[in-house]
Design an enzyme around this catalytic site. Structure first.
Site, mmCIF file in Angstrom:
data_model
loop_
_atom_site.group_PDB
_atom_site.id
_atom_site.type_symbol
_atom_site.label_atom_id
_atom_site.label_comp_id
_atom_site.label_asym_id
_atom_site.label_seq_id
_atom_site.Cartn_x
_atom_site.Cartn_y
_atom_site.Cartn_z
ATOM 1 N N ASP A 17 27.372 4.325 18.625
ATOM 2 C CA ASP A 17 26.108 3.649 18.902
ATOM 3 C C ASP A 17 25.112 3.972 17.784
ATOM 4 O O ASP A 17 24.765 5.135 17.592
ATOM 5 C CB ASP A 17 25.586 4.159 20.254
ATOM 6 N N CYS A 23 29.395 -4.254 23.938
ATOM 7 C CA CYS A 23 28.805 -2.922 23.782
ATOM 8 C C CYS A 23 27.808 -2.711 24.917
ATOM 9 O O CYS A 23 27.894 -3.379 25.956
ATOM 10 C CB CYS A 23 28.177 -2.761 22.400
ATOM 11 N N ARG A 54 26.048 -3.288 18.039
ATOM 12 C CA ARG A 54 27.464 -3.294 17.680
ATOM 13 C C ARG A 54 28.176 -4.602 17.982
ATOM 14 O O ARG A 54 28.875 -5.155 17.128
ATOM 15 C CB ARG A 54 28.195 -2.140 18.398
HETATM 16 P P1 4NP Z 1 24.400 -1.564 21.237
HETATM 17 O O1 4NP Z 1 23.242 -0.501 20.923
HETATM 18 O O2 4NP Z 1 25.031 -1.153 22.541
HETATM 19 O O3 4NP Z 1 25.307 -1.423 20.075
HETATM 20 O O4 4NP Z 1 23.709 -2.915 21.317
HETATM 21 C C1 4NP Z 1 22.268 -0.120 21.834
HETATM 22 C C2 4NP Z 1 21.158 -0.904 22.040
HETATM 23 C C3 4NP Z 1 20.184 -0.515 22.921
HETATM 24 C C4 4NP Z 1 20.326 0.678 23.620
HETATM 25 C C5 4NP Z 1 21.441 1.452 23.434
HETATM 26 C C6 4NP Z 1 22.426 1.043 22.540
HETATM 27 N N1 4NP Z 1 19.311 1.086 24.515
HETATM 28 O O5 4NP Z 1 19.411 2.207 25.031
HETATM 29 O O6 4NP Z 1 18.372 0.330 24.781
#
Ligand code: 4NP
Length: 155
Positions: A119, A3, A9
């Site tokens: 997300d 991700c 995720r």
């Molecule tokens: P992930 O979620 O991609 O599912 O781990 C996110 C975690 C952090 C951020 C965006 C999505 N961020 O912008 O820091």
């Protein structure tokens, strides 16, 4: 499992798939890892909301730590599965052409209508439940396919 941040995720997908592998008695034969296309959260544990939601369904994410995708991943892993289109494109941009066939959307292994695991970072707790619902379906589908393709065993 890939991700953006590797804190919501993909660690969820990692923990769920690990449990499925274990329950199918395949822990010595199939390995799983997760990573992010971004670097912001490298070294961090999964988001506490992801840990809480996963714990409620019996998955333990607490030992996982975020890392970023590296070139070697494209050589090492047989399946490189993106949680959404943006990460699919980011992976394809990094991947040597001759290994690009390994990259797919994780939900392509599910029979759900969605293509992406949304997300949940800016969502409430319900976002993490949706992640788990989608990830569980795809994890089952992926393991069935791996068992059939590589171990000659039907579901
Ligand atoms: P992930 O979620 O991609 O599912 O781990 C996110 C975690 C952090 C951020 C965006 C999505 N961020 O912008 O820091």
């Amino acid at each position: 499992m890939v991700c953006l941040g590797n804190i919501c995720r993909s660690p969820t997908a990692h923990g769920v798939f690990l449990q499925r592998i274990d329950h199918r008695g395949m822990a010595d034969h199939i390995s799983v890892d997760s990573a992010g296309t971004g670097s912001w959260h490298v070294g961090e544990a999964p988001d506490s909301r992801a840990v809480t939601a996963a714990t409620t369904r019996g998955y333990d994410l607490r030992q996982l730590r975020a890392r970023q995708v590296v070139l070697r991943d494209f050589e090492h892993f047989d399946y490189i599965l993106a949680m959404d289109h943006a990460n699919l494109h980011a992976l394809k941009a990094q991947c040597p052409d001759h290994l690009a066939h390994k990259i797919a959307l994780f939900l392509s292994y599910s029979d759900c209508k969605e293509q992406e695991v949304p997300d949940p970072y800016y969502s409430g707790p319900h976002g993490f439940e949706t992640v788990l619902d989608l990830v569980e379906g795809a994890a089952d589908g992926l393991l069935d396919q791996i068992m059939a393709r590589h171990f000659n065993k039907s579901a």
